[in-house]
Design a protein around this motif. Sequence first.
Motif, PDB file in Angstrom:
ATOM      1  N   MET B   1       0.846  -1.204   0.000  1.00  0.00           N
ATOM      2  CA  MET B   1       0.000   0.000   0.000  1.00  0.00           C
ATOM      3  C   MET B   1       0.879   1.251   0.000  1.00  0.00           C
ATOM      4  N   GLY B   2       0.513   2.217  -0.834  1.00  0.00           N
ATOM      5  CA  GLY B   2       1.318   3.425  -0.941  1.00  0.00           C
ATOM      6  C   GLY B   2       0.831   4.533  -0.030  1.00  0.00           C
ATOM      7  N   GLU B   3       0.827   5.739  -0.552  1.00  0.00           N
ATOM      8  CA  GLU B   3       0.441   6.892   0.255  1.00  0.00           C
ATOM      9  C   GLU B   3      -1.002   6.805   0.744  1.00  0.00           C
ATOM     10  N   VAL B   4      -1.200   7.381   1.919  1.00  0.00           N
ATOM     11  CA  VAL B   4      -2.521   7.430   2.524  1.00  0.00           C
ATOM     12  C   VAL B   4      -2.881   8.889   2.747  1.00  0.00           C
ATOM     13  N   LYS B   5      -4.132   9.243   2.465  1.00  0.00           N
ATOM     14  CA  LYS B   5      -4.557  10.641   2.633  1.00  0.00           C
ATOM     15  C   LYS B   5      -5.619  10.762   3.720  1.00  0.00           C
ATOM     16  N   HIS B   6      -5.531  11.873   4.412  1.00  0.00           N
ATOM     17  CA  HIS B   6      -6.484  12.230   5.473  1.00  0.00           C
ATOM     18  C   HIS B   6      -7.205  13.488   4.992  1.00  0.00           C
ATOM     19  N   LEU B   7      -8.478  13.315   4.658  1.00  0.00           N
ATOM     20  CA  LEU B   7      -9.271  14.409   4.094  1.00  0.00           C
ATOM     21  C   LEU B   7     -10.299  14.874   5.124  1.00  0.00           C
ATOM     22  N   VAL B   8     -10.348  16.181   5.331  1.00  0.00           N
ATOM     23  CA  VAL B   8     -11.375  16.758   6.203  1.00  0.00           C
ATOM     24  C   VAL B   8     -12.106  17.832   5.403  1.00  0.00           C
ATOM     25  N   VAL B   9     -13.417  17.685   5.298  1.00  0.00           N
ATOM     26  CA  VAL B   9     -14.243  18.699   4.655  1.00  0.00           C
ATOM     27  C   VAL B   9     -15.046  19.352   5.782  1.00  0.00           C
ATOM     28  N   ALA B  10     -14.941  20.669   5.905  1.00  0.00           N
ATOM     29  CA  ALA B  10     -15.467  21.334   7.095  1.00  0.00           C
ATOM     30  C   ALA B  10     -16.371  22.501   6.769  1.00  0.00           C
ATOM     31  N   LYS B  11     -17.297  22.739   7.677  1.00  0.00           N
ATOM     32  CA  LYS B  11     -18.080  23.975   7.649  1.00  0.00           C
ATOM     33  C   LYS B  11     -17.864  24.685   8.977  1.00  0.00           C
ATOM     34  N   PHE B  12     -17.252  25.869   8.902  1.00  0.00           N
ATOM     35  CA  PHE B  12     -17.008  26.634  10.117  1.00  0.00           C
ATOM     36  C   PHE B  12     -18.302  27.288  10.592  1.00  0.00           C
ATOM     37  N   LYS B  13     -18.382  27.448  11.919  1.00  0.00           N
ATOM     38  CA  LYS B  13     -19.504  28.179  12.490  1.00  0.00           C
ATOM     39  C   LYS B  13     -19.433  29.647  12.086  1.00  0.00           C
ATOM     40  N   GLU B  14     -20.559  30.303  12.037  1.00  0.00           N
ATOM     41  CA  GLU B  14     -20.614  31.745  11.797  1.00  0.00           C
ATOM     42  C   GLU B  14     -19.831  32.471  12.886  1.00  0.00           C
ATOM     43  N   GLY B  15     -19.041  33.470  12.491  1.00  0.00           N
ATOM     44  CA  GLY B  15     -18.369  34.325  13.469  1.00  0.00           C
ATOM     45  C   GLY B  15     -17.073  33.768  14.025  1.00  0.00           C
ATOM     46  N   VAL B  16     -16.708  32.549  13.602  1.00  0.00           N
ATOM     47  CA  VAL B  16     -15.462  31.945  14.090  1.00  0.00           C
ATOM     48  C   VAL B  16     -14.267  32.578  13.381  1.00  0.00           C
ATOM     49  N   ALA B  17     -13.155  32.707  14.104  1.00  0.00           N
ATOM     50  CA  ALA B  17     -11.926  33.251  13.510  1.00  0.00           C
ATOM     51  C   ALA B  17     -11.231  32.156  12.715  1.00  0.00           C
ATOM     52  N   VAL B  18     -11.637  32.012  11.452  1.00  0.00           N
ATOM     53  CA  VAL B  18     -11.127  30.931  10.605  1.00  0.00           C
ATOM     54  C   VAL B  18      -9.616  31.030  10.432  1.00  0.00           C
ATOM     55  N   GLU B  19      -9.119  32.247  10.233  1.00  0.00           N
ATOM     56  CA  GLU B  19      -7.675  32.429  10.009  1.00  0.00           C
ATOM     57  C   GLU B  19      -6.852  31.883  11.175  1.00  0.00           C
ATOM     58  N   GLU B  20      -7.334  32.120  12.387  1.00  0.00           N
ATOM     59  CA  GLU B  20      -6.604  31.627  13.570  1.00  0.00           C
ATOM     60  C   GLU B  20      -6.565  30.106  13.589  1.00  0.00           C
ATOM     61  N   THR B  21      -7.674  29.484  13.224  1.00  0.00           N
ATOM     62  CA  THR B  21      -7.722  28.024  13.192  1.00  0.00           C
ATOM     63  C   THR B  21      -6.769  27.486  12.122  1.00  0.00           C
ATOM     64  N   LEU B  22      -6.750  28.157  10.968  1.00  0.00           N
ATOM     65  CA  LEU B  22      -5.857  27.724   9.891  1.00  0.00           C
ATOM     66  C   LEU B  22      -4.398  27.840  10.321  1.00  0.00           C
ATOM     67  N   GLN B  23      -4.090  28.934  11.021  1.00  0.00           N
ATOM     68  CA  GLN B  23      -2.709  29.118  11.490  1.00  0.00           C
ATOM     69  C   GLN B  23      -2.326  28.055  12.516  1.00  0.00           C
ATOM     70  N   ALA B  24      -3.269  27.743  13.408  1.00  0.00           N
ATOM     71  CA  ALA B  24      -2.994  26.711  14.416  1.00  0.00           C
ATOM     72  C   ALA B  24      -2.760  25.361  13.753  1.00  0.00           C
ATOM     73  N   MET B  25      -3.519  25.094  12.686  1.00  0.00           N
ATOM     74  CA  MET B  25      -3.356  23.826  11.983  1.00  0.00           C
ATOM     75  C   MET B  25      -2.010  23.783  11.256  1.00  0.00           C
ATOM     76  N   ALA B  26      -1.654  24.886  10.609  1.00  0.00           N
ATOM     77  CA  ALA B  26      -0.363  24.953   9.914  1.00  0.00           C
ATOM     78  C   ALA B  26       0.783  24.758  10.904  1.00  0.00           C
ATOM     79  N   GLN B  27       0.639  25.350  12.071  1.00  0.00           N
ATOM     80  CA  GLN B  27       1.682  25.219  13.091  1.00  0.00           C
ATOM     81  C   GLN B  27       1.778  23.776  13.594  1.00  0.00           C
ATOM     82  N   LEU B  28       0.623  23.178  13.820  1.00  0.00           N
ATOM     83  CA  LEU B  28       0.595  21.770  14.245  1.00  0.00           C
ATOM     84  C   LEU B  28       1.329  20.891  13.235  1.00  0.00           C
ATOM     85  N   VAL B  29       0.968  21.062  11.967  1.00  0.00           N
ATOM     86  CA  VAL B  29       1.549  20.210  10.923  1.00  0.00           C
ATOM     87  C   VAL B  29       3.057  20.425  10.808  1.00  0.00           C
TER      88      VAL B  29
END
Lengths: 105, 105
Positions: B1-29
């Motif tokens: 078996m070769g590469e494995v992918k982890h796909l997340v399709v998301a809907k953010f709540k209204e009013g959430v700071a999406v940019e902050e979440t994206l930055q936290a995810m980038a930092q985690l990775v």
Amino acid sequence: MGEVKHLVVAKFKEGVAVEETLQAMAQLVSTMDMVKSFEWGAEMLGEEMLRQGFTHVFIMTFNNGEDLASYLNHPSHTDFIGTFQAALENALVFDFPSVVIKPPA
Amino acid sequence: MGEVKHLVVAKFKEGVAVEETLQAMAQLVSTMDMVKSFEWGAEMLGEEMLRQGFTHVFIMTFNNGEDLASYLNHPSHTDFIGTFQAALENALVFDFPSVVIKPPA
């Protein structure tokens, strides 16, 4: 804007010949030069709740939005969509410009 | 078996700071060596019916299923999941071995 991806998350109907549909899709893509790359996969972990019943994922990559549009509007694609939709119980389609945070080594 | 992918399709709540979440995810990775590559995107065509209300897609690639499991079970990931889920109205998670039909040129 860089690469654009066309993501389809699908749930096939019970009893449908999935392999035939996959082969038809591979054949379609092989004739479409504007499709830069194409991969697919079937869910492996089986966490029904998290995958919301979907069984397969298809990801196509295009150099830009124009190439994606020319694919979506191509007669061979619109012909295929009819067959594809008939095989599906549910589908989620998502087109997005790819923002690469960590490029492949 | 070769590469494995982890796909997340998301809907953010209204009013959430999406940019902050994206930055936290980038930092985690960035701290997770087992994540081979990571890209994300926001829906561009706005076809509400086809995208079923989802707004963002995240795709991580791993060399194999063991690397995916070690990421999913890593304390930094499980910590992040709490913050991430709090920001989401809906999410679809899909793990799959990647079958490459047309490799990138």
